[in-house]
Design an enzyme around this catalytic site. Structure first.
Site, PDB file in Angstrom:
ATOM      1  N   HIS A   1     -55.344 -16.676 -13.736  1.00  9.74           N
ATOM      2  CA  HIS A   1     -55.520 -18.029 -14.274  1.00  9.74           C
ATOM      3  C   HIS A   1     -55.238 -18.101 -15.777  1.00  9.74           C
ATOM      4  O   HIS A   1     -55.121 -19.192 -16.326  1.00  9.74           O
ATOM      5  CB  HIS A   1     -56.913 -18.581 -13.947  1.00  9.74           C
ATOM      6  CG  HIS A   1     -58.043 -18.013 -14.739  1.00  9.74           C
ATOM      7  ND1 HIS A   1     -58.939 -17.100 -14.226  1.00  9.74           N
ATOM      8  CD2 HIS A   1     -58.452 -18.231 -16.001  1.00  9.74           C
ATOM      9  CE1 HIS A   1     -59.842 -16.798 -15.137  1.00  9.74           C
ATOM     10  NE2 HIS A   1     -59.563 -17.475 -16.231  1.00  9.74           N
TER      11      HIS A   1
ATOM     12  N   ASP B   1     -57.189 -13.261  -8.501  1.00 10.88           N
ATOM     13  CA  ASP B   1     -57.137 -13.697  -9.898  1.00 10.88           C
ATOM     14  C   ASP B   1     -56.719 -12.574 -10.839  1.00 10.88           C
ATOM     15  O   ASP B   1     -57.301 -12.381 -11.905  1.00 10.88           O
ATOM     16  CB  ASP B   1     -58.478 -14.289 -10.342  1.00 10.88           C
ATOM     17  CG  ASP B   1     -58.353 -15.097 -11.630  1.00 10.88           C
ATOM     18  OD1 ASP B   1     -57.245 -15.587 -11.906  1.00 10.88           O
ATOM     19  OD2 ASP B   1     -59.352 -15.220 -12.365  1.00 10.88           O
TER      20      ASP B   1
ATOM     21  N   ASN C   1     -62.583 -14.762 -22.954  1.00 11.60           N
ATOM     22  CA  ASN C   1     -62.853 -13.396 -22.497  1.00 11.60           C
ATOM     23  C   ASN C   1     -62.161 -13.095 -21.169  1.00 11.60           C
ATOM     24  O   ASN C   1     -62.074 -11.932 -20.760  1.00 11.60           O
ATOM     25  CB  ASN C   1     -64.354 -13.147 -22.309  1.00 11.60           C
ATOM     26  CG  ASN C   1     -65.034 -12.651 -23.568  1.00 11.60           C
ATOM     27  OD1 ASN C   1     -65.857 -13.344 -24.159  1.00 11.60           O
ATOM     28  ND2 ASN C   1     -64.688 -11.440 -23.983  1.00 11.60           N
ATOM     29  N   SER C   2     -61.687 -14.129 -20.479  1.00 11.07           N
ATOM     30  CA  SER C   2     -61.059 -13.927 -19.170  1.00 11.07           C
ATOM     31  C   SER C   2     -59.906 -12.941 -19.272  1.00 11.07           C
ATOM     32  O   SER C   2     -59.044 -13.045 -20.152  1.00 11.07           O
ATOM     33  CB  SER C   2     -60.551 -15.251 -18.612  1.00 11.07           C
ATOM     34  OG  SER C   2     -61.603 -16.016 -18.106  1.00 11.07           O
TER      35      SER C   2
ATOM     36  N   LEU D   1     -54.372 -11.008  10.341  1.00  6.95           N
ATOM     37  CA  LEU D   1     -54.846 -11.081  11.717  1.00  6.95           C
ATOM     38  C   LEU D   1     -54.577 -12.463  12.310  1.00  6.95           C
ATOM     39  O   LEU D   1     -54.214 -12.593  13.473  1.00  6.95           O
ATOM     40  CB  LEU D   1     -56.341 -10.760  11.763  1.00  6.95           C
ATOM     41  CG  LEU D   1     -57.006 -10.668  13.129  1.00  6.95           C
ATOM     42  CD1 LEU D   1     -56.348  -9.588  13.983  1.00  6.95           C
ATOM     43  CD2 LEU D   1     -58.505 -10.368  12.966  1.00  6.95           C
TER      44      LEU D   1
ATOM     45  N   GLN E   1     -59.190 -18.038  12.607  1.00  7.51           N
ATOM     46  CA  GLN E   1     -60.203 -18.739  11.827  1.00  7.51           C
ATOM     47  C   GLN E   1     -61.563 -18.214  12.244  1.00  7.51           C
ATOM     48  O   GLN E   1     -61.858 -18.101  13.427  1.00  7.51           O
ATOM     49  CB  GLN E   1     -60.121 -20.242  12.072  1.00  7.51           C
ATOM     50  CG  GLN E   1     -58.828 -20.870  11.596  1.00  7.51           C
ATOM     51  CD  GLN E   1     -58.789 -22.367  11.850  1.00  7.51           C
ATOM     52  OE1 GLN E   1     -59.799 -22.966  12.187  1.00  7.51           O
ATOM     53  NE2 GLN E   1     -57.620 -22.961  11.701  1.00  7.51           N
ATOM     54  N   ILE E   2     -62.381 -17.873  11.256  1.00 14.85           N
ATOM     55  CA  ILE E   2     -63.648 -17.216  11.551  1.00 14.85           C
ATOM     56  C   ILE E   2     -64.794 -17.909  10.837  1.00 14.85           C
ATOM     57  O   ILE E   2     -64.591 -18.642   9.874  1.00 14.85           O
ATOM     58  CB  ILE E   2     -63.608 -15.722  11.143  1.00 14.85           C
ATOM     59  CG1 ILE E   2     -63.120 -15.572   9.697  1.00 14.85           C
ATOM     60  CG2 ILE E   2     -62.769 -14.916  12.103  1.00 14.85           C
ATOM     61  CD1 ILE E   2     -63.069 -14.140   9.200  1.00 14.85           C
TER      62      ILE E   2
END
Length: 516
Positions: free
Chosen positions: A149, A179, A253-254, A309, A312-313
């Site tokens: 980001h 990210d 700080n990211s 795989l 939807q879980i």
């Protein structure tokens, strides 16, 4: 008696302790006595460690990152904003509050320093600063790790060393799901100071960490704290597994590293929880083990290739476990296998519970997602299932996880040309607190009313949703439901598993059946 003998007598007595604490001086044949000074207070206590040597060693490897672009900046309402591939409106409330308080990338978001609020910039055909963050070298030939980001909307990147030296950098690759991003500084004659990854199994809650970065654009800044917790899920993506630390971490700080006392990178700062907009001692860092593997893939391929795989879980709650006859509320319940996916081709069905992968137990959906993603595409894996009250397994040849923009939409409104029938007369399932009628397409039961004081209402059932199966058996009438529930009672179960179709897809809920 002589004067000298008197003096010797006094001196002798003082030496013997008769006037302890007095000093005797002989001046011009006289005796002068002065009090001794008391000793200053001195306390011997455990000393806090100094981070000075550590900071001196690692600081040359930590950099500030400036990002430029000619694209329009994010509008203040978040309409042009995405984080880890999710639009602003799709983010969980803590992240929404975070970006609203701190601004979004391009307007002073977590990745950078910039004006929060104010008028939006227009395109003028030239590059302009949009973000500023932190990063660090992981090799002497110039590979730099930071957050996705920080750099995601950039077109030009500048790496600023702790001594102020600036280098142009190019983007090697980025991965929104974790990210993470990698930049490269090309300076063939320069050998950069770099740092190494820590071993995750050596990091413990309570260990010291030192964060080095570029908060608020101030340049190299050091803060310290401890590891507060592991395995934090903040709702930013399917692979959330953050380290929580209490070192002060702020905007800018990211992408910066958190070091242990040996100068190894424990984690990479990526977000904070902040009701106030400033650091409140809750920061989240990407673990070194995750970052190490992803960064290696980015350097090698420019992207991350994960196993897929294609199901939807949802979590297995205690109620769902009881309805299925599972001893423990663990695993991942398959709400729907995607059409043509590796899971569907291998025979995984709606209502299956995935309990293990290659013999390793699956704790929950997040655990399953991480395990599958850790395999390269085309890997054959053994998937253990709980189906119809007993254990079974299938072998799956994993596919390649599609890029986020290529994810297939699983909301298929095509009913396959099924002949429609007239709605059946509304019937009440009093024990469940719902009223239903046969669906127009003849598949399942449409909910027409829900008792607001019922368990069904508490579990989120609403009018307009459709019940398609109960305990994995298709239903098209209230009589079908009653038959399945009667059998469940005979089997000694107190709950039944209802599959419900909503506007957001299919899901399972467990409802009590022991009333009436």
């Amino acid at each position: 008696m002589s004067k000298s003998s008197n003096t010797r007598s006094v001196t002798s007595k003082l030496r013997a302790g008769t006037a302890a604490g007095l000093a005797v001086l002989m001046l011009a044949g006289a005796v002068t006595v002065t009090p001794a000074l008391a000793a200053p207070v001195s306390v011997t206590a455990p000393q806090m460690p100094s981070f000075a040597d550590l900071v001196s060693a690692v600081s040359p490897a930590v950099v500030s990152i400036r990002v430029k672009s000619d694209v329009q900046q994010t509008s203040e309402d978040g309409s042009n904003f995405s984080f880890n591939g999710r639009d602003f409106d799709q983010l969980p409330d803590p992240l929404k509050r975070f970006f609203k308080e701190w601004g979004m990338p391009g307007q002073g978001g977590p990745g950078g320093q910039g004006p929060k609020g104010g008028p939006r910039a227009e395109r003028h055909g030239k590059l302009r600063p949009i973000a500023q963050g932190s990063g660090f070298f992981i090799s002497e030939d110039g590979y730099v790790v930071t957050n996705n980001h920080v750099v995601s909307d950039g077109q030009a990147y500048t790496v600023v060393m702790n001594d102020g030296t600036e280098y142009d950098a190019k983007l090697v690759g980025k991965d929104a799901r974790t990210d993470l991003a990698v930049l490269k500084v090309d300076q063939p004659t320069k050998k950069f100071t770099y740092v190494e990854w820590a071993q995750d199994d050596k990091v413990r809650v309570g260990d010291w960490v030192v964060a080095v970065g570029n908060p608020f654009g101030l340049g190299g800044t050091v803060t310290s704290g401890i590891v507060s917790a592991f395995g934090r899920d903040i709702g930013s993506g399917p692979y959330d597994d953050y380290i929580q630390i209490d070192a002060p971490v702020n905007r800018g700080n990211s992408g910066g590293p958190d070091f242990n006392l040996n100068g190894k990178v424990v984690g990479i700062n990526t977000a904070i929880f902040s009701p106030s907009g400033g650091s409140v001692g809750i920061a989240f860092a990407i673990p070194a083990a995750t970052a190490k593997d992803v960064v290696a893939e980015l350097i090698k391929h420019g992207d991350v290739r994960r196993g897929w795989l294609g199901v939807q879980i949802q979590p297995v709650t205690k109620d769902i476990a009881e309805s299925l006859g599972l001893a423990d509320a663990k695993g991942a319940l398959v709400a729907e296998p995607q059409s043509g996916s590796p899971g569907e081709k291998a025979g995984i069905k709606q209502g299956d519970v995935i309990t293990a992968v290659n013999g390793d137990p699956v704790k929950d959906p997040r655990d399953l997602a991480k395990r599958i993603a850790s395999f390269p595409p085309n890997t054959k894996v053994d998937i253990a299932l709980w189906r119809d009250g007993k254990a079974t397994s299938v072998k799956v040849d994993l596919g390649t996880l599609p890029a986020e923009k290529e994810q297939a939409n699983t909301d298929d409104d095509d009913q396959g040309g099924t002949e429609q029938s007239a709605p059946a007369k509304e019937q009440a399932l009093a024990n469940l607190g719902v009223s239903v009628q046969r669906s127009d397409d003849g598949k399942g039961l449409t909910i027409t009313n829900v008792d607001p004081d019922s368990d069904a209402a508490d579990k989120g059932l609403k009018a307009g949703q459709k019940i398609t199966s109960v305990n994995n058996q298709q239903v098209s009438s209230a009589a079908d439901v009653k038959r399945v529930l009667d059998q469940a009672k005979k089997d000694g179960r107190t709950k039944a598993l209802f599959q419900v179709e909503t506007d957001n897809g299919s899901r399972f809920i467990a409802l009590p059946i022991n009333q009436g």
